[in-house]
Design a protein around this motif. Structure first.
Motif, PDB file in Angstrom:
ATOM      1  N   CYS A  61       0.811  -1.224   0.000  1.00 44.81           N
ATOM      2  CA  CYS A  61       0.000   0.000   0.000  1.00 44.81           C
ATOM      3  C   CYS A  61       0.845   1.275   0.000  1.00 44.81           C
ATOM      4  O   CYS A  61       0.312   2.356  -0.230  1.00 44.81           O
ATOM      5  CB  CYS A  61      -0.931   0.019   1.211  1.00 44.81           C
ATOM      6  SG  CYS A  61      -2.203  -1.243   1.166  1.00 44.81           S
ATOM      7  N   HIS A  62       2.128   1.166   0.249  1.00 42.40           N
ATOM      8  CA  HIS A  62       2.968   2.358   0.358  1.00 42.40           C
ATOM      9  C   HIS A  62       2.969   3.173  -0.933  1.00 42.40           C
ATOM     10  O   HIS A  62       2.968   4.398  -0.886  1.00 42.40           O
ATOM     11  CB  HIS A  62       4.388   1.989   0.762  1.00 42.40           C
ATOM     12  CG  HIS A  62       4.486   1.557   2.181  1.00 42.40           C
ATOM     13  ND1 HIS A  62       5.685   1.479   2.846  1.00 42.40           N
ATOM     14  CD2 HIS A  62       3.559   1.161   3.093  1.00 42.40           C
ATOM     15  CE1 HIS A  62       5.487   1.071   4.084  1.00 42.40           C
ATOM     16  NE2 HIS A  62       4.195   0.866   4.243  1.00 42.40           N
ATOM     17  N   LYS A  63       2.937   2.510  -2.079  1.00 43.46           N
ATOM     18  CA  LYS A  63       2.956   3.237  -3.349  1.00 43.46           C
ATOM     19  C   LYS A  63       1.629   3.956  -3.595  1.00 43.46           C
ATOM     20  O   LYS A  63       1.577   4.914  -4.366  1.00 43.46           O
ATOM     21  CB  LYS A  63       3.304   2.311  -4.506  1.00 43.46           C
ATOM     22  CG  LYS A  63       2.254   1.245  -4.796  1.00 43.46           C
ATOM     23  CD  LYS A  63       2.633   0.399  -5.990  1.00 43.46           C
ATOM     24  CE  LYS A  63       1.682  -0.722  -6.287  1.00 43.46           C
ATOM     25  NZ  LYS A  63       0.289  -0.518  -6.074  1.00 43.46           N
ATOM     26  N   ASP A  64       0.576   3.528  -2.929  1.00 38.40           N
ATOM     27  CA  ASP A  64      -0.742   4.136  -3.113  1.00 38.40           C
ATOM     28  C   ASP A  64      -1.118   5.074  -1.966  1.00 38.40           C
ATOM     29  O   ASP A  64      -2.285   5.420  -1.794  1.00 38.40           O
ATOM     30  CB  ASP A  64      -1.811   3.041  -3.241  1.00 38.40           C
ATOM     31  CG  ASP A  64      -1.603   2.180  -4.479  1.00 38.40           C
ATOM     32  OD1 ASP A  64      -1.245   2.739  -5.530  1.00 38.40           O
ATOM     33  OD2 ASP A  64      -1.780   0.950  -4.377  1.00 38.40           O
TER      34      ASP A  64
ATOM     35  N   ILE B 117      -5.166   6.945   1.075  1.00 36.83           N
ATOM     36  CA  ILE B 117      -4.719   5.576   0.830  1.00 36.83           C
ATOM     37  C   ILE B 117      -5.636   5.019  -0.247  1.00 36.83           C
ATOM     38  O   ILE B 117      -6.819   4.785  -0.002  1.00 36.83           O
ATOM     39  CB  ILE B 117      -4.810   4.697   2.096  1.00 36.83           C
ATOM     40  CG1 ILE B 117      -4.090   5.364   3.262  1.00 36.83           C
ATOM     41  CG2 ILE B 117      -4.237   3.312   1.809  1.00 36.83           C
ATOM     42  CD1 ILE B 117      -4.416   4.747   4.606  1.00 36.83           C
ATOM     43  N   GLU B 118      -5.083   4.856  -1.440  1.00 32.73           N
ATOM     44  CA  GLU B 118      -5.867   4.313  -2.542  1.00 32.73           C
ATOM     45  C   GLU B 118      -5.828   2.792  -2.486  1.00 32.73           C
ATOM     46  O   GLU B 118      -4.805   2.193  -2.149  1.00 32.73           O
ATOM     47  CB  GLU B 118      -5.324   4.806  -3.878  1.00 32.73           C
ATOM     48  CG  GLU B 118      -5.506   6.305  -4.072  1.00 32.73           C
ATOM     49  CD  GLU B 118      -4.971   6.780  -5.397  1.00 32.73           C
ATOM     50  OE1 GLU B 118      -5.781   7.309  -6.176  1.00 32.73           O
ATOM     51  OE2 GLU B 118      -3.757   6.617  -5.643  1.00 32.73           O
ATOM     52  N   GLU B 119      -6.950   2.201  -2.808  1.00 29.27           N
ATOM     53  CA  GLU B 119      -7.082   0.746  -2.878  1.00 29.27           C
ATOM     54  C   GLU B 119      -6.638   0.053  -1.594  1.00 29.27           C
ATOM     55  O   GLU B 119      -5.913  -0.948  -1.617  1.00 29.27           O
ATOM     56  CB  GLU B 119      -6.347   0.197  -4.101  1.00 29.27           C
ATOM     57  CG  GLU B 119      -6.893   0.749  -5.400  1.00 29.27           C
ATOM     58  CD  GLU B 119      -6.215   0.183  -6.635  1.00 29.27           C
ATOM     59  OE1 GLU B 119      -5.572  -0.888  -6.552  1.00 29.27           O
ATOM     60  OE2 GLU B 119      -6.340   0.820  -7.693  1.00 29.27           O
TER      61      GLU B 119
ATOM     62  N   GLU C  82     -14.401   5.250   0.396  1.00 27.42           N
ATOM     63  CA  GLU C  82     -15.093   5.081  -0.878  1.00 27.42           C
ATOM     64  C   GLU C  82     -14.794   3.682  -1.433  1.00 27.42           C
ATOM     65  O   GLU C  82     -13.671   3.425  -1.900  1.00 27.42           O
ATOM     66  CB  GLU C  82     -14.617   6.146  -1.870  1.00 27.42           C
ATOM     67  CG  GLU C  82     -15.405   6.161  -3.149  1.00 27.42           C
ATOM     68  CD  GLU C  82     -14.978   7.312  -4.050  1.00 27.42           C
ATOM     69  OE1 GLU C  82     -14.949   7.088  -5.276  1.00 27.42           O
ATOM     70  OE2 GLU C  82     -14.666   8.398  -3.549  1.00 27.42           O
ATOM     71  N   PRO C  83     -15.768   2.771  -1.367  1.00 25.23           N
ATOM     72  CA  PRO C  83     -15.538   1.403  -1.846  1.00 25.23           C
ATOM     73  C   PRO C  83     -15.227   1.381  -3.347  1.00 25.23           C
ATOM     74  O   PRO C  83     -15.819   2.121  -4.131  1.00 25.23           O
ATOM     75  CB  PRO C  83     -16.857   0.688  -1.571  1.00 25.23           C
ATOM     76  CG  PRO C  83     -17.564   1.544  -0.578  1.00 25.23           C
ATOM     77  CD  PRO C  83     -17.101   2.945  -0.821  1.00 25.23           C
ATOM     78  N   ILE C  84     -14.275   0.520  -3.706  1.00 29.52           N
ATOM     79  CA  ILE C  84     -13.940   0.322  -5.116  1.00 29.52           C
ATOM     80  C   ILE C  84     -14.540  -0.993  -5.587  1.00 29.52           C
ATOM     81  O   ILE C  84     -15.166  -1.070  -6.634  1.00 29.52           O
ATOM     82  CB  ILE C  84     -12.408   0.327  -5.313  1.00 29.52           C
ATOM     83  CG1 ILE C  84     -11.864   1.700  -4.943  1.00 29.52           C
ATOM     84  CG2 ILE C  84     -12.032  -0.049  -6.744  1.00 29.52           C
ATOM     85  CD1 ILE C  84     -10.368   1.781  -4.893  1.00 29.52           C
TER      86      ILE C  84
ATOM     87  N   THR D 170     -11.452  -3.712  -1.790  1.00 29.08           N
ATOM     88  CA  THR D 170     -10.652  -2.488  -1.635  1.00 29.08           C
ATOM     89  C   THR D 170     -11.525  -1.244  -1.565  1.00 29.08           C
ATOM     90  O   THR D 170     -12.662  -1.231  -2.046  1.00 29.08           O
ATOM     91  CB  THR D 170      -9.641  -2.316  -2.795  1.00 29.08           C
ATOM     92  OG1 THR D 170     -10.357  -2.213  -4.017  1.00 29.08           O
ATOM     93  CG2 THR D 170      -8.651  -3.465  -2.850  1.00 29.08           C
ATOM     94  N   ALA D 171     -10.947  -0.222  -0.973  1.00 29.59           N
ATOM     95  CA  ALA D 171     -11.623   1.072  -0.868  1.00 29.59           C
ATOM     96  C   ALA D 171     -10.549   2.154  -0.782  1.00 29.59           C
ATOM     97  O   ALA D 171      -9.421   1.909  -0.348  1.00 29.59           O
ATOM     98  CB  ALA D 171     -12.505   1.119   0.374  1.00 29.59           C
ATOM     99  N   ASP D 172     -10.912   3.348  -1.205  1.00 27.60           N
ATOM    100  CA  ASP D 172     -10.044   4.507  -1.012  1.00 27.60           C
ATOM    101  C   ASP D 172     -10.409   5.134   0.328  1.00 27.60           C
ATOM    102  O   ASP D 172     -11.590   5.338   0.620  1.00 27.60           O
ATOM    103  CB  ASP D 172     -10.231   5.542  -2.121  1.00 27.60           C
ATOM    104  CG  ASP D 172      -9.678   5.083  -3.465  1.00 27.60           C
ATOM    105  OD1 ASP D 172      -8.937   4.081  -3.503  1.00 27.60           O
ATOM    106  OD2 ASP D 172      -9.991   5.741  -4.473  1.00 27.60           O
ATOM    107  N   LEU D 173      -9.393   5.422   1.142  1.00 26.88           N
ATOM    108  CA  LEU D 173      -9.602   6.050   2.443  1.00 26.88           C
ATOM    109  C   LEU D 173      -8.933   7.416   2.413  1.00 26.88           C
ATOM    110  O   LEU D 173      -7.733   7.515   2.161  1.00 26.88           O
ATOM    111  CB  LEU D 173      -9.011   5.187   3.561  1.00 26.88           C
ATOM    112  CG  LEU D 173      -9.024   5.786   4.972  1.00 26.88           C
ATOM    113  CD1 LEU D 173     -10.444   6.080   5.443  1.00 26.88           C
ATOM    114  CD2 LEU D 173      -8.313   4.846   5.951  1.00 26.88           C
ATOM    115  N   THR D 174      -9.725   8.455   2.664  1.00 25.66           N
ATOM    116  CA  THR D 174      -9.208   9.820   2.722  1.00 25.66           C
ATOM    117  C   THR D 174      -9.461  10.362   4.123  1.00 25.66           C
ATOM    118  O   THR D 174     -10.576  10.254   4.641  1.00 25.66           O
ATOM    119  CB  THR D 174      -9.921  10.735   1.701  1.00 25.66           C
ATOM    120  OG1 THR D 174      -9.816  10.151   0.404  1.00 25.66           O
ATOM    121  CG2 THR D 174      -9.300  12.125   1.691  1.00 25.66           C
TER     122      THR D 174
END
Length: 165
Positions: free
Chosen positions: A22-25, A59-61, A100-102, A106-110
């Protein structure tokens, strides 16, 4: 080290929790900043201003079945309570987040956090900043705190302060 210490430190705390993949995202940035001029001498340096800004952590995905978003949120809450001791004094708003669920894994967390942190200068003859007839560099400085002392009022005294000097 540059300013935005809180942004950098909280980013580090979040990254230590994330799986390596997840570090790259993961990304973090400042937005909606205000430079509040608050010059105050501190002996070995000065506080020139306060940086008021909104820090955004993305954190994307995020694999939420592998890492519960609640763990990330708890890490943020714990870090803020341990390290941002001036939040109440500056009446900063509570952190906000969005998941935000993908897909079903996975989900994007802001996460958005408002910060107000000091901008410190330290005297440095070769420093890049000219202020008040001196040269400075951006850096925190050591604050010396008197533990004891004596007070004289006109000819009366000494009166001990904080214990026996």
């Amino acid at each position: 080290m540059s300013q935005s210490y809180y942004l950098q430190a909280l980013s580090g705390a979040i990254k230590t929790l994330l799986p390596a993949k997840c570090h790259k995202d993961f990304d973090a940035w400042m937005q909606n900043g205000t430079l509040r001029l608050t010059p105050r001498h501190g002996g070995n340096g000065l506080q020139l201003a306060r940086l008021d800004y909104q820090a955004v952590f993305l954190i994307e995905e995020l694999p939420f079945k592998e890492l519960d978003p609640a763990l990330v949120l708890a890490t943020v809450a714990a870090w803020l309570q341990d390290h941002d001791t001036e939040r109440e004094q500056f009446e900063l708003p509570e952190p906000e987040y969005d998941v935000e669920p993908i897909d079903d894994r996975t989900a994007d967390l802001t996460i958005s956090v408002h910060f107000s942190e000091p901008l410190y200068l330290q005297p440095d003859a070769a420093g890049p900043i000219a202020y008040g007839g001196q040269r400075y560099r951006v850096a925190p400085y050591e604050v010396w705190v008197a533990e004891t002392g004596q007070l004289w009022v006109n000819q009366d005294g000494p009166f001990p302060l904080g214990g026996q000097p």
